[in-house]
Motif scaffolding. Structure first.
Motif, PDB file in Angstrom:
ATOM      1  N   LYS A   7       5.611  -4.932   9.197  1.00  7.83           N
ATOM      2  CA  LYS A   7       4.276  -5.006   8.612  1.00  7.83           C
ATOM      3  C   LYS A   7       3.316  -5.779   9.517  1.00  7.83           C
ATOM      4  N   TYR A  55      -1.296  -0.287  10.626  1.00  9.11           N
ATOM      5  CA  TYR A  55      -1.813  -0.039   9.271  1.00  9.11           C
ATOM      6  C   TYR A  55      -0.996  -0.845   8.255  1.00  9.11           C
ATOM      7  N   ASP A  67       8.810   0.539  -0.394  1.00  8.51           N
ATOM      8  CA  ASP A  67       8.186   1.816  -0.028  1.00  8.51           C
ATOM      9  C   ASP A  67       9.007   3.020  -0.469  1.00  8.51           C
ATOM     10  N   GLU A  99      -1.868  -2.446   5.716  1.00  6.97           N
ATOM     11  CA  GLU A  99      -2.311  -2.314   4.323  1.00  6.97           C
ATOM     12  C   GLU A  99      -1.580  -1.184   3.593  1.00  6.97           C
ATOM     13  N   LYS A 100      -0.945  -0.270   4.342  1.00  2.00           N
ATOM     14  CA  LYS A 100      -0.238   0.852   3.713  1.00  2.00           C
ATOM     15  C   LYS A 100       1.178   0.486   3.283  1.00  2.00           C
ATOM     16  N   SER A 152       2.405  -3.609  12.599  1.00  2.00           N
ATOM     17  CA  SER A 152       1.900  -2.264  12.340  1.00  2.00           C
ATOM     18  C   SER A 152       0.386  -2.185  12.536  1.00  2.00           C
ATOM     19  N   LYS A 164       5.717   9.823  -5.256  1.00  2.00           N
ATOM     20  CA  LYS A 164       4.764  10.769  -4.659  1.00  2.00           C
ATOM     21  C   LYS A 164       5.410  12.117  -4.352  1.00  2.00           C
ATOM     22  N   GLU A 222       1.694  -8.938  -1.013  1.00  2.00           N
ATOM     23  CA  GLU A 222       0.793  -7.790  -1.038  1.00  2.00           C
ATOM     24  C   GLU A 222      -0.655  -8.217  -1.263  1.00  2.00           C
ATOM     25  N   THR A 269       2.877   0.970  -0.331  1.00  2.00           N
ATOM     26  CA  THR A 269       2.269   2.111  -1.023  1.00  2.00           C
ATOM     27  C   THR A 269       3.100   3.379  -0.887  1.00  2.00           C
ATOM     28  N   ILE A 297       5.284   4.319   2.535  1.00  2.00           N
ATOM     29  CA  ILE A 297       5.333   4.863   3.893  1.00  2.00           C
ATOM     30  C   ILE A 297       6.740   4.661   4.445  1.00  2.00           C
TER      31      ILE A 297
END
Length: 498
Positions: free
Chosen positions: A286, A291, A92, A293-294, A289, A99, A159, A297, A299
């Motif tokens: 994970k 979320y 991450d 799926e994030k 969590s 980003k 993933e 990506t 986080i």
């Protein structure tokens, strides 16, 4: 009270300067791909020969702390784990840098590295001996079950398909069997190459899988398009402090605290260390969590899990070293050599025979974590500016570091070819969307899994029943089955909703 006396013993300019210098040196070496805390300790160990025991061992502890934490820098900025304990930080950290959130990623990594380090240091200071006594009671059955459970968590790290994750893990286990059989001393899968007697060295394997494969993908993408945006082209967002508000910090403690416990426990178990704890903590974060799926990506949760765990692992490894005289990992084996160099024997009697020295070392460990925190905090702007270096200038430097790091790991030219081989393997796996983390976990844990299983079967005359009847082993075997069933259920649910 004893800890206060230890603080007094190290509160002199010479010792404090050695601690700060050790942390800085460890950070620099740990940030270079392929050069780990073990490498830093190996380089610096001879310099402690003429020092007083308190100064020499405090210096080594500071290098250990800095070396384990330095890997986060290259993990975030380059997507290459500077040390094996920063593998999960890449997942991450690097996407966040792409980003424009490099400073936030680095800030979170530094802040929660400090949380994990201080947690490990406090546990080490107050309840370390009691924890070590529990670990001493673990049998080969229990270690086998714990390692098997660790391997099953790779499904959460996958993933995409769970099947691909498990296949990657099995490939890693197969590659981990290359070398000399630890119990019978027979060569296996060496193809007549004597230099493979010790198997594939972890450093060139990691550099190949993560660094070389990434460089190959970058070259492929640039060949396909006339212009590919590199991180140096991404406008980085500006953040105050660590990029995390006090409210966010308190919110993320619910992830950090369990991950710190995971790291501490893994550190106490000999032979595992930060190589595994950061991946297991990432898997836990994970799984729990809202979320999942994030993850992967970009986080901050994944960075927090990884860095809290691997720094807490340092405290656990030092616990087992001081109280039992057993190195928890390769790095603590170098610290043990430092003890022996100064005629100090770590073990159960150390707290009685050299109590003043022990608590001085514990105080140095705490001060080293504080020094790391301060150095990293003020270094954040400089680290972020590294992103302004164009990729066409940075990548050649990275490639040189990869070759140097692979060779220096064992002073063996074969390791350079191993790095290239695993680079090609990593490229092919990434191309077909096979996750690399399960392969790494399988590769690292395969020798220990085999050793403890065979020891267990030798002890039981080939029967599996006593293994299942062991209370600790039974708990972890049940958790293993539950983890596989839970992940399989999630995969089936996805297929139905697709």
């Amino acid at each position: 009270m004893e800890l206060l006396h230890g603080l007094q013993a190290i509160c002199n300019p010479a010792t404090l300067a050695l601690i700060v210098g050790g942390v800085f040196g460890g950070l620099v070496i740990g940030a270079l791909p392929g050069l780990s805390a073990f490498t830093a300790l190996a380089i610096m160990l001879p310099f402690t020969f003429g020092m007083e025991p308190v100064n020499g061992i405090s210096f080594l502890m500071a290098i250990y702390v800095g070396g384990c934490s330095g890997g986060l820098i290259s993990a975030v900025l380059l997507g290459i784990p500077g040390t094996p304990s920063s593998i999960a930080t890449c997942f991450d950290g690097y996407p966040m840098a792409k980003k424009g959130e490099a400073k936030r990623a680095l800030g979170a990594a530094v802040l929660f590295s400090f949380v994990g380090g201080i947690f490990g240091a406090l546990v080490l200071s107050f309840i370390g001996p009691y924890i070590a006594q529990v670990a001493l009671k673990f049998s080969p059955y229990d270690y086998f079950a714990i390692i098997l459970f660790a391997l099953t968590t790779v499904s959460a790290l996958s993933e995409g398909s769970m099947v691909k994750g498990l296949l990657a893990c099995l490939l890693g286990i197969a590659l981990g069997f290359v070398g000399t059989d630890s119990l019978s001393s027979y060569y296996r899968y060496t193809f007549g190459i004597s230099k493979l007697a010790n198997g594939f060295n972890l450093v060139p394997v990691l550099i190949g899988l993560f660094a070389v494969s990434q460089i190959m993908i970058s070259a492929r993408d640039k060949a396909k398009t006339s212009k590919v945006e590199s991180i140096s082209d991404v406008k980085q967002k500006k953040y105050r402090g660590f990029g995390i508000s006090p409210g966010e910090f308190l919110f993320h403690l619910r992830t950090a605290i369990p991950c710190a416990v995971i790291g501490l426990v893994i550190g106490i178990l000999p032979g595992l260390g930060g190589n595994i704890s950061n991946l297991m903590a990432y898997s836990y974060a994970k799984k729990t969590s809202k979320y999942p799926e994030k993850f992967g990506t970009g986080i901050v949760d994944g960075i927090i899990a990884s860095e809290t765990a691997n720094n807490a692992t340092v405290g656990g490894a030092v616990i087992i070293l001081l109280t039992l005289g057993i190195p928890g990992d390769n790095a603590t084996s170098m610290i043990m050599a430092g003890f022996q160099m100064h005629d100090v024997t770590p073990g159960p009697l150390l707290f009685k025979t050299s109590g003043a020295l022990v608590y001085a070392i514990l105080a140095a460990f705490i001060v080293a974590n504080i020094a790391f925190f301060i150095i990293e905090y003020f270094g954040l702007p400089a680290f972020t500016k590294m992103l302004s270096i164009p990729s066409n200038l940075l990548l050649p430097i990275v490639i040189v570091c990869c070759f140097v790091g692979s060779y220096c790991a064992n002073n063996n030219t074969l390791d350079i070819f191993i790095m290239v081989l695993f680079g090609l393997l990593g490229y092919m796996l990434k191309k077909h969307r096979y996750p690399l983390a399960p392969l790494v976990v399988g590769f690292i844990l395969a020798p220990s899994l085999e050793t403890y299983l065979r020891r267990s079967l030798m002890k039981t005359d080939g029967s599996f029943l006593p293994i299942i009847q062991s209370p600790i082993a039974a708990v972890f075997l049940i958790l293993t089955a539950a983890a596989v069933a839970y992940t399989a259920y999630g995969e089936i649910k996805k297929l139905k909703t697709a």
